[in-house]
Design a protein around this motif. Sequence first.
Motif, PDB file in Angstrom:
ATOM      1  N   PHE A   7       0.849  -1.188   0.000  1.00  0.00           N
ATOM      2  CA  PHE A   7       0.000   0.000   0.000  1.00  0.00           C
ATOM      3  C   PHE A   7       0.884   1.237   0.000  1.00  0.00           C
ATOM      4  O   PHE A   7       1.902   1.307   0.695  1.00  0.00           O
ATOM      5  CB  PHE A   7      -0.908   0.012   1.235  1.00  0.00           C
ATOM      6  CG  PHE A   7      -1.766   1.234   1.348  1.00  0.00           C
ATOM      7  CD1 PHE A   7      -2.983   1.318   0.701  1.00  0.00           C
ATOM      8  CD2 PHE A   7      -1.347   2.323   2.106  1.00  0.00           C
ATOM      9  CE1 PHE A   7      -3.768   2.460   0.794  1.00  0.00           C
ATOM     10  CE2 PHE A   7      -2.131   3.460   2.211  1.00  0.00           C
ATOM     11  CZ  PHE A   7      -3.344   3.529   1.549  1.00  0.00           C
ATOM     12  N   SER A   8       0.482   2.254  -0.792  1.00  0.00           N
ATOM     13  CA  SER A   8       1.150   3.554  -0.806  1.00  0.00           C
ATOM     14  C   SER A   8       0.116   4.630  -1.065  1.00  0.00           C
ATOM     15  O   SER A   8      -0.684   4.530  -2.016  1.00  0.00           O
ATOM     16  CB  SER A   8       2.235   3.604  -1.893  1.00  0.00           C
ATOM     17  OG  SER A   8       2.762   4.914  -2.006  1.00  0.00           O
ATOM     18  N   THR A   9       0.109   5.660  -0.247  1.00  0.00           N
ATOM     19  CA  THR A   9      -0.839   6.761  -0.433  1.00  0.00           C
ATOM     20  C   THR A   9      -0.568   7.512  -1.725  1.00  0.00           C
ATOM     21  O   THR A   9      -1.464   8.222  -2.230  1.00  0.00           O
ATOM     22  CB  THR A   9      -0.758   7.736   0.757  1.00  0.00           C
ATOM     23  OG1 THR A   9       0.599   8.166   0.913  1.00  0.00           O
ATOM     24  CG2 THR A   9      -1.238   7.083   2.037  1.00  0.00           C
ATOM     25  N   ALA A  10       0.651   7.378  -2.261  1.00  0.00           N
ATOM     26  CA  ALA A  10       0.957   8.052  -3.521  1.00  0.00           C
ATOM     27  C   ALA A  10       0.131   7.485  -4.667  1.00  0.00           C
ATOM     28  O   ALA A  10      -0.047   8.149  -5.701  1.00  0.00           O
ATOM     29  CB  ALA A  10       2.441   7.931  -3.830  1.00  0.00           C
ATOM     30  N   GLU A  11      -0.395   6.250  -4.523  1.00  0.00           N
ATOM     31  CA  GLU A  11      -1.188   5.618  -5.576  1.00  0.00           C
ATOM     32  C   GLU A  11      -2.686   5.854  -5.407  1.00  0.00           C
ATOM     33  O   GLU A  11      -3.490   5.389  -6.230  1.00  0.00           O
ATOM     34  CB  GLU A  11      -0.911   4.109  -5.596  1.00  0.00           C
ATOM     35  CG  GLU A  11       0.547   3.753  -5.900  1.00  0.00           C
ATOM     36  CD  GLU A  11       0.792   2.257  -5.847  1.00  0.00           C
ATOM     37  OE1 GLU A  11       1.828   1.815  -6.363  1.00  0.00           O
ATOM     38  OE2 GLU A  11      -0.057   1.523  -5.277  1.00  0.00           O
ATOM     39  N   THR A  33      -5.392   6.006   8.680  1.00  0.00           N
ATOM     40  CA  THR A  33      -5.967   4.681   8.953  1.00  0.00           C
ATOM     41  C   THR A  33      -5.909   3.835   7.681  1.00  0.00           C
ATOM     42  O   THR A  33      -6.511   4.201   6.650  1.00  0.00           O
ATOM     43  CB  THR A  33      -7.417   4.804   9.442  1.00  0.00           C
ATOM     44  OG1 THR A  33      -7.446   5.616  10.622  1.00  0.00           O
ATOM     45  CG2 THR A  33      -7.988   3.440   9.754  1.00  0.00           C
ATOM     46  N   TRP A  34      -5.209   2.752   7.762  1.00  0.00           N
ATOM     47  CA  TRP A  34      -5.063   1.868   6.605  1.00  0.00           C
ATOM     48  C   TRP A  34      -6.150   0.784   6.651  1.00  0.00           C
ATOM     49  O   TRP A  34      -6.201  -0.008   7.596  1.00  0.00           O
ATOM     50  CB  TRP A  34      -3.676   1.238   6.629  1.00  0.00           C
ATOM     51  CG  TRP A  34      -3.433   0.236   5.530  1.00  0.00           C
ATOM     52  CD1 TRP A  34      -3.750   0.383   4.231  1.00  0.00           C
ATOM     53  CD2 TRP A  34      -2.842  -1.061   5.679  1.00  0.00           C
ATOM     54  NE1 TRP A  34      -3.376  -0.733   3.517  1.00  0.00           N
ATOM     55  CE2 TRP A  34      -2.805  -1.647   4.383  1.00  0.00           C
ATOM     56  CE3 TRP A  34      -2.326  -1.782   6.757  1.00  0.00           C
ATOM     57  CZ2 TRP A  34      -2.295  -2.918   4.155  1.00  0.00           C
ATOM     58  CZ3 TRP A  34      -1.795  -3.034   6.521  1.00  0.00           C
ATOM     59  CH2 TRP A  34      -1.792  -3.609   5.227  1.00  0.00           C
ATOM     60  N   PRO A  35      -6.992   0.688   5.640  1.00  0.00           N
ATOM     61  CA  PRO A  35      -8.094  -0.286   5.668  1.00  0.00           C
ATOM     62  C   PRO A  35      -7.673  -1.694   5.223  1.00  0.00           C
ATOM     63  O   PRO A  35      -8.526  -2.477   4.785  1.00  0.00           O
ATOM     64  CB  PRO A  35      -9.110   0.318   4.699  1.00  0.00           C
ATOM     65  CG  PRO A  35      -8.286   1.080   3.721  1.00  0.00           C
ATOM     66  CD  PRO A  35      -7.109   1.605   4.487  1.00  0.00           C
TER      67      PRO A  35
END
Length: 237
Positions: free
Chosen positions: A167-171, A194-196
């Motif tokens: 997971f990456s918030t950049a994507e 918060t990572w789902p």
Amino acid sequence: MDSKRRRQSAEVYRRRRIFVGILAVLLMALGGLLTFLVLGWFSADDQSEPGSDSAPASVSGSADEGASDSEAEEGDPTSPDSGGPDSEDSGNDSPGSPESEEAAPEDGSCRSGDLLVRAETGSESYAPGFAPMLVMEVENTADYACTADLGTAEQEFVVAHAGATVFSTAECSLSRENLEVELEPGQVERANFTWPRSDSSEDCSQPDSSLGPGSYELTVSLRGVRSEPQEFILSEG
């Protein structure tokens, strides 16, 4: 009459001989006195000369030794151990001196080297059905206050598992906002995400059931300043 003259001559002769004897004794006594005086005078001169020669030699030696000692204490101005200009210059250039410290930027912004970024999680382990809380900590390590953009436009949260990015918030299509914050020296700010349990390559918001239990690593970055990985566990139940 002739016998009287002979007796008189003998008496005169005896008186003269006595006089000559007394005179000889006086002359011998006078000669002895003069000899004693002369010898005593030379002896006094001989005794005084070594003393007069030794005193200046001693003073001269002390002066020479004092001069050499003072020269040794003053030292060579160009030697590293002396207090000459070279040693003073080297002391002024030491990293710990105030002159060597960098001044704050004129625009008041934080340099990349002023910020320390750390990754944390809300818990060391998460049971199934619980979304891990990812935390970014930003600390101003400079000795002056500065301003940094701590908004979501500069943040990135990355979760990896078994060496691969999960997971990456950049994507993800997230709200990108700027938030200028003035940080005092040593001040720490936190940002939470918060990572789902999703796979950002598929869907950022929906949990991915294929993500099994095990060890995961969180890495965060702000304006290119990246943290060390922080491990957390997704447990089986």
